[in-house]
Design an enzyme around this catalytic site. Structure first.
Site, mmCIF file in Angstrom:
data_model
loop_
_atom_site.group_PDB
_atom_site.id
_atom_site.type_symbol
_atom_site.label_atom_id
_atom_site.label_comp_id
_atom_site.label_asym_id
_atom_site.label_seq_id
_atom_site.Cartn_x
_atom_site.Cartn_y
_atom_site.Cartn_z
ATOM 1 N N ASP A 1 0.820 -1.232 0.000
ATOM 2 C CA ASP A 1 0.000 0.000 0.000
ATOM 3 C C ASP A 1 0.843 1.266 0.000
ATOM 4 O O ASP A 1 0.416 2.308 0.500
ATOM 5 C CB ASP A 1 -0.955 0.036 1.214
ATOM 6 C CG ASP A 1 -1.772 -1.230 1.329
ATOM 7 O OD1 ASP A 1 -2.252 -1.686 0.288
ATOM 8 O OD2 ASP A 1 -1.900 -1.760 2.440
ATOM 9 N N GLU A 2 2.027 1.208 -0.570
ATOM 10 C CA GLU A 2 2.902 2.391 -0.576
ATOM 11 C C GLU A 2 2.514 3.387 -1.666
ATOM 12 O O GLU A 2 3.045 4.494 -1.710
ATOM 13 C CB GLU A 2 4.373 1.986 -0.800
ATOM 14 C CG GLU A 2 4.976 1.087 0.275
ATOM 15 C CD GLU A 2 4.786 -0.384 -0.039
ATOM 16 O OE1 GLU A 2 4.027 -0.720 -0.979
ATOM 17 O OE2 GLU A 2 5.377 -1.215 0.680
ATOM 18 N N LYS B 1 2.336 2.140 -5.072
ATOM 19 C CA LYS B 1 3.108 1.658 -6.233
ATOM 20 C C LYS B 1 2.370 1.921 -7.540
ATOM 21 O O LYS B 1 2.985 2.247 -8.547
ATOM 22 C CB LYS B 1 3.379 0.149 -6.113
ATOM 23 C CG LYS B 1 4.299 -0.210 -4.980
ATOM 24 C CD LYS B 1 4.484 -1.707 -4.857
ATOM 25 C CE LYS B 1 3.263 -2.463 -4.400
ATOM 26 N NZ LYS B 1 2.785 -2.155 -3.045
ATOM 27 N N GLY B 2 1.025 1.795 -7.505
ATOM 28 C CA GLY B 2 0.225 1.939 -8.727
ATOM 29 C C GLY B 2 0.517 3.256 -9.428
ATOM 30 O O GLY B 2 0.770 3.297 -10.624
ATOM 31 N N GLY C 1 -3.856 -4.435 -4.525
ATOM 32 C CA GLY C 1 -4.791 -3.423 -4.998
ATOM 33 C C GLY C 1 -3.984 -2.206 -5.415
ATOM 34 O O GLY C 1 -3.430 -1.520 -4.573
ATOM 35 N N HIS C 2 -3.865 -1.979 -6.707
ATOM 36 C CA HIS C 2 -3.063 -0.851 -7.200
ATOM 37 C C HIS C 2 -3.995 0.222 -7.761
ATOM 38 O O HIS C 2 -4.783 -0.055 -8.671
ATOM 39 C CB HIS C 2 -2.063 -1.330 -8.260
ATOM 40 C CG HIS C 2 -1.023 -2.249 -7.682
ATOM 41 N ND1 HIS C 2 -0.135 -2.956 -8.436
ATOM 42 C CD2 HIS C 2 -0.738 -2.561 -6.404
ATOM 43 C CE1 HIS C 2 0.652 -3.667 -7.645
ATOM 44 N NE2 HIS C 2 0.286 -3.447 -6.403
ATOM 45 N N GLN D 1 2.288 -6.146 -3.064
ATOM 46 C CA GLN D 1 2.553 -6.127 -1.625
ATOM 47 C C GLN D 1 3.855 -5.345 -1.366
ATOM 48 O O GLN D 1 4.155 -4.432 -2.102
ATOM 49 C CB GLN D 1 2.598 -7.536 -1.015
ATOM 50 C CG GLN D 1 1.252 -8.227 -1.006
ATOM 51 C CD GLN D 1 0.913 -8.919 -2.305
ATOM 52 O OE1 GLN D 1 1.734 -9.629 -2.856
ATOM 53 N NE2 GLN D 1 -0.280 -8.717 -2.798
ATOM 54 N N THR E 1 -7.449 -1.256 -0.257
ATOM 55 C CA THR E 1 -8.070 -1.235 -1.589
ATOM 56 C C THR E 1 -8.807 -2.548 -1.854
ATOM 57 O O THR E 1 -9.831 -2.581 -2.520
ATOM 58 C CB THR E 1 -6.970 -1.072 -2.676
ATOM 59 O OG1 THR E 1 -6.089 -0.045 -2.262
ATOM 60 C CG2 THR E 1 -7.539 -0.737 -4.023
ATOM 61 N N THR F 1 -9.689 -4.977 0.700
ATOM 62 C CA THR F 1 -10.599 -5.455 1.750
ATOM 63 C C THR F 1 -11.376 -4.341 2.439
ATOM 64 O O THR F 1 -12.312 -4.616 3.172
ATOM 65 C CB THR F 1 -9.791 -6.188 2.844
ATOM 66 O OG1 THR F 1 -8.831 -5.257 3.370
ATOM 67 C CG2 THR F 1 -9.078 -7.408 2.314
ATOM 68 N N ARG G 1 -10.388 -2.668 4.878
ATOM 69 C CA ARG G 1 -10.045 -2.586 6.312
ATOM 70 C C ARG G 1 -9.254 -1.308 6.607
ATOM 71 O O ARG G 1 -8.406 -0.909 5.810
ATOM 72 C CB ARG G 1 -9.152 -3.769 6.703
ATOM 73 C CG ARG G 1 -9.864 -5.096 6.722
ATOM 74 C CD ARG G 1 -8.930 -6.224 7.105
ATOM 75 N NE ARG G 1 -7.969 -6.532 6.050
ATOM 76 C CZ ARG G 1 -7.033 -7.453 6.134
ATOM 77 N NH1 ARG G 1 -6.894 -8.152 7.240
ATOM 78 N NH2 ARG G 1 -6.215 -7.690 5.136
ATOM 79 N N PRO G 2 -9.499 -0.675 7.785
ATOM 80 C CA PRO G 2 -8.654 0.476 8.129
ATOM 81 C C PRO G 2 -7.211 0.020 8.317
ATOM 82 O O PRO G 2 -6.968 -1.057 8.873
ATOM 83 C CB PRO G 2 -9.238 0.969 9.466
ATOM 84 C CG PRO G 2 -10.139 -0.108 9.955
ATOM 85 C CD PRO G 2 -10.486 -1.002 8.807
HETATM 86 P P1 IMP Z 1 -2.602 -12.824 2.000
HETATM 87 O O1 IMP Z 1 -1.635 -12.291 0.999
HETATM 88 O O2 IMP Z 1 -4.040 -12.591 1.615
HETATM 89 O O3 IMP Z 1 -2.335 -14.253 2.362
HETATM 90 O O4 IMP Z 1 -2.413 -11.973 3.375
HETATM 91 C C1 IMP Z 1 -1.244 -12.081 4.157
HETATM 92 C C2 IMP Z 1 -0.881 -10.731 4.773
HETATM 93 O O5 IMP Z 1 -0.470 -9.840 3.738
HETATM 94 C C3 IMP Z 1 -2.049 -10.023 5.481
HETATM 95 O O6 IMP Z 1 -1.538 -9.287 6.588
HETATM 96 C C4 IMP Z 1 -2.575 -9.068 4.435
HETATM 97 O O7 IMP Z 1 -3.238 -7.949 5.015
HETATM 98 C C5 IMP Z 1 -1.270 -8.655 3.763
HETATM 99 N N1 IMP Z 1 -1.456 -8.238 2.365
HETATM 100 C C6 IMP Z 1 -1.664 -9.025 1.292
HETATM 101 N N2 IMP Z 1 -1.750 -8.295 0.177
HETATM 102 C C7 IMP Z 1 -1.570 -7.014 0.538
HETATM 103 C C8 IMP Z 1 -1.506 -5.784 -0.202
HETATM 104 O O8 IMP Z 1 -1.623 -5.727 -1.431
HETATM 105 N N3 IMP Z 1 -1.280 -4.669 0.553
HETATM 106 C C9 IMP Z 1 -1.098 -4.707 1.892
HETATM 107 N N4 IMP Z 1 -1.132 -5.827 2.605
HETATM 108 C C10 IMP Z 1 -1.365 -6.976 1.931
#
Ligand code: IMP
Length: 430
Positions: A13-14, A16-17, A40-41, A223, A304, A306, A308-309
């Protein structure tokens, strides 16, 4: 510059997109090398906001060929939805412009069901996954039971999928989760074969030929470094190789392809994380609310994928130096500088303390960060809204000073600074 890798230097979530979008204006290929629709980009172009989960964000540029590498795990239903939503806004998504590695793994309904059931079974120790089936898909890859894109083309695909679903049903049953219907999955995936067959390609040889012909390839990480399966805050990580060297294995490129590569680490001007796991510089209270935003704006700190905050905190220079090392970063792109405007002071974690000892670098990787107390440099903040600034010299001196401290902490230069979500809200550093 033939190969450029853009990688998240924090927990994802830095931004990157939007950085990929900026560089993609000048490249021939953009290629995703890891993860799946857990990513999520976001790219903002005028009134349009593109939220891409699987397709590299570079596809928005008409000259770009977009590639999904073998290091990815692909949910075909989500991919087809994304292809359709891009077409709806006038972006050409054709077999000429989108190539999917034959060796990328498929996410099946069993993977998604298992992700949910396993997280539920972990209870308070859950990892906080995105629930997209990522971990179970990579588990099947590692245990050599996975189904790959090329398998979609095999005449016995239905049977193999049915077997995989029946096997997963045993585990789902043990976990008290409802069983899936293997026949329904077969019928569903048969449609995907029809729609995706033409897009399946040998992307390794294609990218190799492109690089040899002097074309520009941009590898787009998903990620972030600290979520890497090997180098992240294990076990609170994703299941793929998120770091820049993962681009080679995840696209089928050899080591020599990385000679002279430009490796851009995208780093938010503060730090965020979704899901569970350690976060030494985490903030709570009013300042956390201030940095996170309320969720009213698309750029506020809510996932982006889920919704979630996100947890928020000060930028962690110790973890940033670590990211420079494990990725081989050659430069930084700092995002969301505009969000810090109006703070009296800003803090940058420069070292950790444990008992009587101070550590400028991690003594033992990032897995167990619990013993460490962050030590901060406190720097002057700036009042002015900087979202309209486009030139380095026009930034308030306190903002430049903060960026120079980030660069010094990282040991590599800051090259780009973003001051808002729009395409042109970018400042080039001297
Ligand atoms: P998974 O990749 O769904 O198995 O989740 C594993 C961990 O990586 C969890 O803490 C997620 O919230 C985190 N995570 C996975 N994808 C992203 C992303 O694109 N951005 C931020 N966190 C991510």
């Amino acid at each position: 510059m033939p190969l450029q890798v853009i990688v998240g230097a924090q927990w994802g979530d830095e931004g990157k997109g939007r950085i990929v979008d900026w560089f993609a204006a000048q490249v021939d290929f953009t290629a995703r090398y890891n993860g799946g629709d857990n990513a999520g980009h976001t790219v903002t172009v005028g009134r349009q906001i593109f939220k891409l989960h699987l397709i590299p964000s570079g596809i928005i540029h008409p000259q770009v060929v977009a590639v999904l590498g073998n290091g990815m795990v692909i949910n075909p239903a989500r991919l087809l939805d994304e292809m359709e939503s891009l077409r709806k806004v006038g972006i050409a998504v054709t077999p000429q412009r989108l190539h999917i590695s034959h060796a990328a793994h498929l996410i099946t309904p069993a993977h998604q069901a298992l992700d949910g059931a396993l997280e539920a079974a972990r209870g308070k120790d859950s990892l906080g996954t995105t629930g997209r089936g990522i971990g179970p898909a990579y588990t099947d890859k590692a245990t050599r039971r996975g189904l790959r894109m090329a398998d979609l083309l095999r005449p016995d695909f239905d049977e193999r999928l049915a077997e995989a679903i029946a096997e997963a049903n045993q585990t789902l049953n043990m976990l008290g989760a409802p069983a899936l219907d293997p026949a329904a999955a077969g019928a569903e995936y048969r449609q995907y074969t029809r729609k995706l067959a033409e897009y399946i390609a040998d992307v390794s040889s294609e990218l190799d030929a492109a690089l040899k012909a002097g074309k520009a390839v941009l590898a787009e990480g998903a990620q972030g470094t600290l979520l890497d399966i090997d180098h992240g805050t294990y076990p609170f990580v994703t299941s793929s190789s998120t770091v820049a060297p993962g681009a080679l294995a995840g696209l089928g490129l050899g080591l020599t392809a990385a000679r002279d590569a430009r490796v851009t680490g995208v780093v938010k001007a503060f730090q965020t994380r979704v899901g569970s796991g350690p976060f030494p510089t985490e903030l709570s209270g009013d300042l956390a609310v201030r940095l996170r935003g309320t969720g009213a704006n698309p750029w506020d700190e809510y996932g982006t994928t889920t919704g979630r905050p996100r947890r928020v905190g000060w930028l962690d220079g110790v973890l940033l130096r670590y990211a420079v090392r494990v990725n081989g970063l050659t430069e930084l792109a700092v995002t969301k500088m505009d969000i810090l405007s109006g703070l009296k002071t800003v803090k940058l974690c420069s070292a950790y303390r444990d008992g009587g000892k101070t550590f400028a670098d991690l003594p033992f990787g990032p897995s167990d960060l619990s013993p460490y107390e962050p030590l901060y440099e406190e720097l002057p903040g700036w009042e002015a809204d900087i979202s309209d600034v486009r030139k380095w010299d026009r930034l308030p001196s306190a903002a430049r000073n903060y960026l120079e401290h980030i660069s010094a902490a990282a040991g590599v230069p800051v090259r780009l600074v973003s001051v808002g979500p729009e395409r042109d809200q970018i400042i080039l550093a001297p």
